[in-house]
Design a protein around this motif. Structure first.
Motif, PDB file in Angstrom:
ATOM      1  N   ILE A  57       0.916  -1.096   0.066  1.00  0.00           N
ATOM      2  CA  ILE A  57       0.138   0.110  -0.020  1.00  0.00           C
ATOM      3  C   ILE A  57       0.997   1.374   0.045  1.00  0.00           C
ATOM      4  N   PHE A  58       1.780   1.164   0.484  1.00  0.00           N
ATOM      5  CA  PHE A  58       2.970   2.375   0.965  1.00  0.00           C
ATOM      6  C   PHE A  58       3.611   2.697  -0.629  1.00  0.00           C
ATOM      7  N   ALA A  59       3.718   1.658  -1.309  1.00  0.00           N
ATOM      8  CA  ALA A  59       4.229   1.594  -2.540  1.00  0.00           C
ATOM      9  C   ALA A  59       3.293   2.337  -3.716  1.00  0.00           C
ATOM     10  N   LEU A  60       1.986   1.870  -3.306  1.00  0.00           N
ATOM     11  CA  LEU A  60       1.027   2.485  -4.217  1.00  0.00           C
ATOM     12  C   LEU A  60       0.707   3.889  -4.059  1.00  0.00           C
ATOM     13  N   ILE A  61       0.837   4.408  -2.627  1.00  0.00           N
ATOM     14  CA  ILE A  61       0.537   5.806  -2.345  1.00  0.00           C
ATOM     15  C   ILE A  61       1.603   6.473  -2.725  1.00  0.00           C
ATOM     16  N   TYR A 105       4.644  -1.068 -15.180  1.00  0.00           N
ATOM     17  CA  TYR A 105       5.902  -2.032 -14.632  1.00  0.00           C
ATOM     18  C   TYR A 105       6.625  -1.394 -13.411  1.00  0.00           C
ATOM     19  N   LYS A 106       6.594  -0.083 -13.574  1.00  0.00           N
ATOM     20  CA  LYS A 106       7.439   0.643 -12.677  1.00  0.00           C
ATOM     21  C   LYS A 106       6.734   0.601 -11.312  1.00  0.00           C
ATOM     22  N   LEU A 107       5.183   0.369 -11.300  1.00  0.00           N
ATOM     23  CA  LEU A 107       4.505   0.333 -10.173  1.00  0.00           C
ATOM     24  C   LEU A 107       4.880  -1.149  -9.434  1.00  0.00           C
ATOM     25  N   THR A 134       3.570   9.580  -8.643  1.00  0.00           N
ATOM     26  CA  THR A 134       4.822  10.080  -8.880  1.00  0.00           C
ATOM     27  C   THR A 134       5.595   9.257 -10.110  1.00  0.00           C
ATOM     28  N   LEU A 135       4.933   7.955 -10.504  1.00  0.00           N
ATOM     29  CA  LEU A 135       5.639   7.261 -11.433  1.00  0.00           C
ATOM     30  C   LEU A 135       5.596   7.999 -12.922  1.00  0.00           C
ATOM     31  N   ARG A 136       4.517   8.432 -13.096  1.00  0.00           N
ATOM     32  CA  ARG A 136       4.169   9.327 -14.658  1.00  0.00           C
ATOM     33  C   ARG A 136       4.985  10.181 -14.780  1.00  0.00           C
ATOM     34  N   LEU A 137       5.689  10.696 -13.644  1.00  0.00           N
ATOM     35  CA  LEU A 137       6.641  11.769 -13.782  1.00  0.00           C
ATOM     36  C   LEU A 137       8.223  11.283 -13.928  1.00  0.00           C
ATOM     37  N   ARG A 138       8.857  12.318 -14.013  1.00  0.00           N
ATOM     38  CA  ARG A 138      10.550  12.132 -14.122  1.00  0.00           C
ATOM     39  C   ARG A 138      10.791  11.305 -12.744  1.00  0.00           C
ATOM     40  N   SER A 139      11.915  10.510 -12.737  1.00  0.00           N
ATOM     41  CA  SER A 139      12.410   9.831 -11.899  1.00  0.00           C
ATOM     42  C   SER A 139      12.706  10.551 -10.337  1.00  0.00           C
ATOM     43  N   ASP A 140      13.202  11.920 -10.625  1.00  0.00           N
ATOM     44  CA  ASP A 140      13.485  12.618  -9.729  1.00  0.00           C
ATOM     45  C   ASP A 140      12.458  12.766  -8.658  1.00  0.00           C
ATOM     46  N   TYR A 141      11.097  12.817  -9.113  1.00  0.00           N
ATOM     47  CA  TYR A 141      10.092  13.250  -8.370  1.00  0.00           C
ATOM     48  C   TYR A 141       9.809  11.974  -7.139  1.00  0.00           C
ATOM     49  N   LEU A 142       9.947  10.837  -7.691  1.00  0.00           N
ATOM     50  CA  LEU A 142       9.922   9.692  -6.576  1.00  0.00           C
ATOM     51  C   LEU A 142      10.821   9.757  -5.683  1.00  0.00           C
ATOM     52  N   ALA A 143      12.046  10.090  -6.099  1.00  0.00           N
ATOM     53  CA  ALA A 143      13.086  10.408  -5.040  1.00  0.00           C
ATOM     54  C   ALA A 143      12.638  11.260  -4.065  1.00  0.00           C
ATOM     55  N   ILE A 144      12.337  12.378  -4.436  1.00  0.00           N
ATOM     56  CA  ILE A 144      11.998  13.502  -3.508  1.00  0.00           C
ATOM     57  C   ILE A 144      10.798  12.895  -2.625  1.00  0.00           C
TER      58      ILE A 144
END
Lengths: 336, 287
Positions: free
Chosen positions: A83-87, A210-212, A92-102
């Motif tokens: 669930i944490f992964a989904l949240i 796939y990223k999700l 964020t996964l539609r955006l560039r990878s930096d957003y996930l990092a932040i």
């Protein structure tokens, strides 16, 4: 006051014990998860400790709050991590990878702060943490808590040996899972997304999905790490899950070599060996007066061991940037 | 009558309808801030032929490509691909339906081997589902099948000697070849090539051209963006000219250069001479 007085046997025994203790397992599982995220899918997750915490709390709460059976509790822990992964991933996964990092680095702290908050005290017991969940697991354990188990001089008390055994089984299963996935077409798509998301999309692969999946999988394996921590320490305390822990997981992954199945486990074992070895050697050197207290006393060794590990990692990056198992050829391709 | 012959009766005017269109675009527009990058009233792309999309820099060709392939979504308008609404669909959905594109800057997956690059291209792989991936017997047979197709294509594109090398070790031209071969793994009906010849040395250009022509031979529709007029004249059956986001002219490659609209677009208006396509559009005007 001589080198001969140093008990190398003790130091090595301690170091090897720590290298295979449940703490190493926690690091290994968290780093296996990170390896799926970063090594294979190219996702920058700087909040792996949040997944570890979710796994631990999911399992702990299932018993303290809902009185579930221990196997179900493990499943709930995995669901918490998912669930944490989904949240984190859905927005964020539609955006560039930096957003996930932040987002990840902040989210992991949010988990810890919520868990230790006064408002949540009726549920998570705040800063005190969960302590009453261990009973059902002790009942499952074939080892009697007071007895000593081990191989040769490497020994554990029965209460912790259970966590060690369960932990290494989980590591083995996770490695098998990763190895199988990464040789399958699924792994090919994930690696392709790491290399170039648009290319994968142009060939009909739903990169977002796939990223999700990769985020969930790596997070759930990290969550298993949290459960091993809970079993080993018989407690789930919010302040175990501090943000810097994530970077130790990263250290372990980079030490082993990013994108290699075995690397995180190797990294975790080497890391715990080094830390314990330096600590014990340093302590004995000070005790024997070989290092005068004017330079360093025993209480400072805890900090200095991290200096040494840091310096070792820096040297590794200079002379072997791919880590122990990584491929230099692959690293070189990045520079093109 | 072959698709190419059918084109002979089509009038060379912008937005003209074709006998057998695979792609029909209506009122597609896309603006970036105040700039209307693409504003296409109507365009039909004939099935089974090679259509070139040309135009001066900044004409909106790549943006238009991105809109058609789902890498960008139009502000308004519709595109119909093979009888189905394509606008609003995501790029991977369109690729699965048979519209596969390549990129101006090649996207070789550098840390995968050449053959893995190829195998990625195959669609509908059972082993690409998470749980099926865990059970090798479910996808082993298909994987072998895909591998032999990949090997056959690598041989055809003369890349078989690179089979197990990292794609990152390939030269720019080889990457173009790989990208084209990889797109064929998806069994496309329409291949969209964004500047396939850019950055390729002349020796390899010829072989790339032959490969593009062979696609038409197999019944695959090709649409490509290109700047090199030699290439356009050599391989295309129909040319679509864009300028300032709009389709300003269409026609067979041998007459498009004398179209007044095209000359104006490339050289500015008030020029009355035909364009010398052999010397390149922007060179000089003939006396």
């Amino acid at each position: 006051m001589s080198l001969a007085a140093i008990d190398w046997g003790f130091i090595l025994t301690q170091s090897v014990t720590q290298a295979f203790d449940f703490n190493a397992v926690v690091y290994a599982l968290a780093a296996i998860g990170l390896n799926i995220h970063f090594g294979y899918a190219g996702l920058l997750n700087f909040g792996q400790v949040g997944f570890v915490a979710m796994g631990a709390y999911g399992m702990g709460l299932s018993i303290t709050l809902w009185q579930l059976n221990p196997f179900l509790a493990v499943v709930v822990g995995m669901i918490f991590a998912a669930i944490f992964a989904l949240i984190l991933g859905l927005p964020t996964l539609r955006l560039r990878s930096d957003y996930l990092a932040i987002v990840t680095i902040a989210a992991a702290e949010i988990v810890r702060l919520i868990a230790r908050s006064t408002v949540m005290r009726p549920i998570t017991r705040g800063a005190e943490g969960l302590n009453e969940f261990i009973g059902p697991f002790r009942d499952l354990s074939p080892f009697s808590p007071g007895q000593i188990y081990g191989i040769g001089p490497i020994e554990w008390r029965g209460s912790q040996f259970f966590a060690v055994v369960v932990g290494w089984i989980l590591v083995a299963l996770s490695l098998l899972l990763v190895a199988q996935l990464m040789r399958s077409p699924w792994g090919r798509v994930v690696k392709a997304i790491r290399e170039d998301e648009d290319a994968a999309r142009a060939l009909g692969k739903n990169a977002y999905w796939y990223k999700l999946q990769a985020l969930i999988l790596g997070g759930v394996i990290g969550g298993l790490g949290g459960m091993v921590q809970a079993l080993g320490n018989a407690t789930v305390q919010p302040d175990f899950f501090v943000a810097p822990l994530t970077f130790f997981f990263w250290l372990v992954l980079i030490l082993g070599g990013v994108g290699r199945v075995w690397a995180p486990v190797f990294g975790a074992v080497v890391y715990w060996f080094m830390i314990t070895f330096i600590q014990n050697t340093g302590r004995q050197l000070v005790d024997e007066g070989l290092i005068p207290t004017s330079i360093m006393d025993t209480s400072q060794i805890d900090q200095i061991r991290f200096w040494i590990v840091g310096a070792a990692l820096a040297l590794l990056m200079v002379f072997r940037p791919q880590g122990f198992f990584g491929s230099r050829e692959e690293m070189a391709l990045d520079a093109r | 009558m072959t698709p190419v012959e059918q084109l002979a009766d089509v009038a060379p005017e912008p937005g003209v309808s074709k006998p057998d269109p695979i792609l029909v675009v209506d009122d597609v527009s896309r603006a970036f801030g105040g700039l209307k990058a693409v504003d296409v009233d109507h365009l039909e792309v004939q099935r089974g032929v090679i259509t070139a999309l040309i135009g001066p820099n900044g004409a909106g060709k790549t943006t238009f490509f991105n809109l058609l392939t789902g890498f960008d979504q139009p502000d308004s308008g519709t595109a119909v691909f093979d009888g189905e609404i394509a606008s609003g669909k995501s790029s991977h959905e369109l690729a699965r339906k048979g519209m596969v594109r390549t990129f101006q800057l090649t996207k070789a997956l550098t840390k995968l081997s050449v053959v893995e690059n190829m195998k990625l291209g195959a669609t509908h792989q059972r082993g690409e589902h998470f749980f099926a991936a865990l059970v090798s017997p479910l996808w082993n047979a298909q994987e072998r099948d895909i591998e032999s197709r990949a090997d056959a294509l690598l041989e055809r594109f003369k890349l078989d000697h690179m089979r197990d090398e990292y794609a990152g070790t390939m030269s720019g031209g080889q990457r173009k070849l790989l990208e084209m071969a990889r797109s064929l793994m998806a069994d496309p009906t329409l291949v969209m090539l964004d500047e396939p010849m850019a950055g390729v040395n002349p020796a390899l250009t010829q072989s790339l051209l032959e490969h593009v022509k062979s696609l038409r031979h197999e019944g695959i529709t090709v649409m490509f963006v290109e700047h090199d007029m030699d290439v356009v004249r050599d391989i295309s059956d129909w040319v679509v000219v864009m300028a300032e986001g709009q389709i300003i002219a269409e026609g067979p490659p041998d007459t498009i250069g004398s179209n007044q609209q095209v000359i104006d677009a490339y050289l500015g208006s008030h020029h009355d001479s035909a364009l010398d396509l052999d010397a390149g559009l922007l060179d000089e005007e003939k006396p």
